[in-house]
Design a protein around this motif. Sequence first.
Motif, PDB file in Angstrom:
ATOM      1  N   LYS A  87     -11.202   2.443 -88.919  1.00 27.46           N
ATOM      2  CA  LYS A  87     -11.799   3.282 -89.966  1.00 27.46           C
ATOM      3  C   LYS A  87     -12.869   4.202 -89.394  1.00 27.46           C
ATOM      4  O   LYS A  87     -12.991   5.363 -89.793  1.00 27.46           O
ATOM      5  N   ALA A  88     -13.662   3.672 -88.453  1.00 25.66           N
ATOM      6  CA  ALA A  88     -14.720   4.476 -87.830  1.00 25.66           C
ATOM      7  C   ALA A  88     -14.123   5.641 -87.039  1.00 25.66           C
ATOM      8  O   ALA A  88     -14.631   6.767 -87.089  1.00 25.66           O
ATOM      9  N   GLN A  89     -13.029   5.377 -86.329  1.00 24.02           N
ATOM     10  CA  GLN A  89     -12.370   6.447 -85.555  1.00 24.02           C
ATOM     11  C   GLN A  89     -11.771   7.494 -86.489  1.00 24.02           C
ATOM     12  O   GLN A  89     -11.837   8.698 -86.213  1.00 24.02           O
ATOM     13  N   GLU A  90     -11.206   7.041 -87.608  1.00 23.62           N
ATOM     14  CA  GLU A  90     -10.655   7.982 -88.590  1.00 23.62           C
ATOM     15  C   GLU A  90     -11.762   8.867 -89.159  1.00 23.62           C
ATOM     16  O   GLU A  90     -11.577  10.076 -89.343  1.00 23.62           O
ATOM     17  N   GLN A  91     -12.926   8.257 -89.435  1.00 24.53           N
ATOM     18  CA  GLN A  91     -14.055   9.014 -89.969  1.00 24.53           C
ATOM     19  C   GLN A  91     -14.531  10.046 -88.959  1.00 24.53           C
ATOM     20  O   GLN A  91     -14.803  11.199 -89.314  1.00 24.53           O
ATOM     21  N   ARG A  92     -14.634   9.641 -87.707  1.00 25.59           N
ATOM     22  CA  ARG A  92     -15.067  10.576 -86.652  1.00 25.59           C
ATOM     23  C   ARG A  92     -14.091  11.746 -86.525  1.00 25.59           C
ATOM     24  O   ARG A  92     -14.514  12.901 -86.380  1.00 25.59           O
ATOM     25  N   SER A  93     -12.797  11.442 -86.572  1.00 26.02           N
ATOM     26  CA  SER A  93     -11.785  12.497 -86.458  1.00 26.02           C
ATOM     27  C   SER A  93     -11.878  13.466 -87.628  1.00 26.02           C
ATOM     28  O   SER A  93     -11.772  14.688 -87.453  1.00 26.02           O
ATOM     29  N   LEU A  94     -12.092  12.926 -88.821  1.00 27.70           N
ATOM     30  CA  LEU A  94     -12.201  13.759 -90.026  1.00 27.70           C
ATOM     31  C   LEU A  94     -13.378  14.729 -89.917  1.00 27.70           C
ATOM     32  O   LEU A  94     -13.244  15.925 -90.216  1.00 27.70           O
ATOM     33  N   VAL A  95     -14.532  14.228 -89.472  1.00 23.91           N
ATOM     34  CA  VAL A  95     -15.730  15.070 -89.357  1.00 23.91           C
ATOM     35  C   VAL A  95     -15.549  16.108 -88.255  1.00 23.91           C
ATOM     36  O   VAL A  95     -15.951  17.272 -88.405  1.00 23.91           O
ATOM     37  N   LYS A  96     -14.910  15.696 -87.154  1.00 25.66           N
ATOM     38  CA  LYS A  96     -14.654  16.638 -86.053  1.00 25.66           C
ATOM     39  C   LYS A  96     -13.741  17.773 -86.525  1.00 25.66           C
ATOM     40  O   LYS A  96     -13.975  18.956 -86.220  1.00 25.66           O
ATOM     41  N   GLU A  97     -12.693  17.432 -87.290  1.00 26.05           N
ATOM     42  CA  GLU A  97     -11.771  18.436 -87.818  1.00 26.05           C
ATOM     43  C   GLU A  97     -12.492  19.383 -88.775  1.00 26.05           C
ATOM     44  O   GLU A  97     -12.254  20.599 -88.760  1.00 26.05           O
ATOM     45  N   LEU A  98     -13.375  18.842 -89.602  1.00 23.61           N
ATOM     46  CA  LEU A  98     -14.149  19.655 -90.542  1.00 23.61           C
ATOM     47  C   LEU A  98     -15.032  20.645 -89.788  1.00 23.61           C
ATOM     48  O   LEU A  98     -15.151  21.819 -90.176  1.00 23.61           O
ATOM     49  N   TYR A  99     -15.630  20.172 -88.695  1.00 25.40           N
ATOM     50  CA  TYR A  99     -16.505  21.027 -87.886  1.00 25.40           C
ATOM     51  C   TYR A  99     -15.713  22.141 -87.203  1.00 25.40           C
ATOM     52  O   TYR A  99     -16.108  23.319 -87.249  1.00 25.40           O
ATOM     53  N   VAL A 100     -14.600  21.779 -86.594  1.00 26.37           N
ATOM     54  CA  VAL A 100     -13.766  22.774 -85.889  1.00 26.37           C
ATOM     55  C   VAL A 100     -13.276  23.838 -86.875  1.00 26.37           C
ATOM     56  O   VAL A 100     -13.288  25.040 -86.568  1.00 26.37           O
ATOM     57  N   ALA A 101     -12.863  23.401 -88.065  1.00 21.65           N
ATOM     58  CA  ALA A 101     -12.374  24.342 -89.084  1.00 21.65           C
ATOM     59  C   ALA A 101     -13.467  25.294 -89.556  1.00 21.65           C
ATOM     60  O   ALA A 101     -13.183  26.419 -89.985  1.00 21.65           O
ATOM     61  N   ALA A 102     -14.733  24.878 -89.462  1.00 20.04           N
ATOM     62  CA  ALA A 102     -15.852  25.688 -89.971  1.00 20.04           C
ATOM     63  C   ALA A 102     -16.456  26.605 -88.907  1.00 20.04           C
ATOM     64  O   ALA A 102     -17.287  27.466 -89.245  1.00 20.04           O
ATOM     65  N   LYS A 103     -16.069  26.457 -87.662  1.00 22.48           N
ATOM     66  CA  LYS A 103     -16.735  27.186 -86.573  1.00 22.48           C
ATOM     67  C   LYS A 103     -16.647  28.703 -86.735  1.00 22.48           C
ATOM     68  O   LYS A 103     -17.632  29.409 -86.497  1.00 22.48           O
ATOM     69  N   SER A 104     -15.498  29.193 -87.157  1.00 20.92           N
ATOM     70  CA  SER A 104     -15.373  30.657 -87.307  1.00 20.92           C
ATOM     71  C   SER A 104     -16.290  31.158 -88.431  1.00 20.92           C
ATOM     72  O   SER A 104     -16.848  32.261 -88.345  1.00 20.92           O
ATOM     73  N   PHE A 105     -16.458  30.346 -89.481  1.00 20.43           N
ATOM     74  CA  PHE A 105     -17.403  30.724 -90.543  1.00 20.43           C
ATOM     75  C   PHE A 105     -18.831  30.736 -90.003  1.00 20.43           C
ATOM     76  O   PHE A 105     -19.613  31.640 -90.328  1.00 20.43           O
ATOM     77  N   PHE A 106     -19.178  29.783 -89.170  1.00 24.59           N
ATOM     78  CA  PHE A 106     -20.520  29.743 -88.580  1.00 24.59           C
ATOM     79  C   PHE A 106     -20.796  31.017 -87.777  1.00 24.59           C
ATOM     80  O   PHE A 106     -21.899  31.569 -87.849  1.00 24.59           O
ATOM     81  N   PHE A 107     -19.789  31.487 -87.059  1.00 18.08           N
ATOM     82  CA  PHE A 107     -19.969  32.717 -86.262  1.00 18.08           C
ATOM     83  C   PHE A 107     -20.266  33.923 -87.147  1.00 18.08           C
ATOM     84  O   PHE A 107     -20.979  34.840 -86.740  1.00 18.08           O
TER      85      PHE A 107
END
Length: 416
Positions: A160-180
């Motif tokens: 479950k912890a690994q799934e949570q980490r993957s979910l947050v990482k995916e959310l961050y990667v998806a948001a990077k272009s918006f951050f720019f």
Amino acid sequence: MNMKKRRGRTSRKRRRNHSRCFSLCGVNLSHKCEYIHLKKWLKERGYEDNILRPAQFSETGRGLMATKALQAGELIIALPEKCLLTTDTVLNSYLGEYIIKWRPPISPLTALCTFLIAEKYIHKKSLWQPYLDILPETYTCPMYLEQEAVNLFPEPLRRKAQEQRSLVKELYVAAKSFFFSLQPLFPDDVESVFNYRAFQWAWCTINTRTVYMKHSQKECFSRDPDNYALAPYLDLLNHSPTVQVKAAFNEKTQCYEIRTLSHCAKNKEVFINYGPHDDQRLLLEYGFVAASNPHNSVHVGTDSLLTYLIPEDKQKHTKVSILQEHKLLDNLTFGWDGPSWRLLTALKLVCLEEDQFTSWKKVLLGDTISEMNEKKSLDLATKICTSLIEETQHVLQKYFGVLPYLPPPSIQLNSP
């Protein structure tokens, strides 16, 4: 000559009682600058409180203390909407025009994370500085722990912890272009402002501290749920599985209100209830475990269960397919009163003999196939329980030098 007065048993007893009182009641924190500034900030937004006081408690850490005895049904906090940090707050800020223009739309959660990171960056200039100053700098949920520590978790929690980490990482990667796209707002490179560690902090802040507050769907956001609200001061209330509260946003008063349904003595910690969660869920989502948790359970990993399938079993692959199809490989637990219905059902299916296998549908309906199948299922439950105890003992001994006495399990079916 000045003689120092000796202190007798009465004095020592008084000091012990005083110390015990601090342990039970907590140490008042309301004189500290950050809480003075927070209370002043809240007062300017329409909230004034004389019932609750910030304090440090020996068992739970920082929390809120009752300044008077609280009765069941009493309103303990009513926080005006002006004090709540929601997606409306974000849209009315300097980020609003960037969010409205961005395609594809970002999620409400990403918007709140972005706002927290940005406000923490400008800090002294932030309208939310008094609130930011009392937020934790780090968290104890698995998201924040080193991988070495996560590896010590039991297999279901580790997964479950690994799934949570993957979910947050995916959310961050998806948001990077918006951050720019936000570069015009910041003198520093946005890649350094919106780094992954900052995003982890923001995500954990929202995940561990928000209250549920449903908002209407907005076109500028994705279809993900918009039901978050950060509630300054209210979020200092800690969880207890033994108390009951009524919490919701009151449309009439335009306040987020909490009523306690439990009695609380003066100078004792005031608790709320985050929900009927076991310690795995509490650790995963909030970073702590609760003492004497009536909702506690021990999770059995899929791999642990499948290792007990006999290799020579001709129905082995069919049994696994049935377990998967009927979702009986997840949420398998031992509770206070023994194995859960889901776990026992899975074990009964695993233990079916070749000549009994045609009755597998009856197992799923809860029927008894035979006394032998019942006995084999309970024996297997005992074996799994013993294995989990030994695994726990091994980890405690290896890393902490502790080997507690854990009695061997004795599992019986409850009478109907």
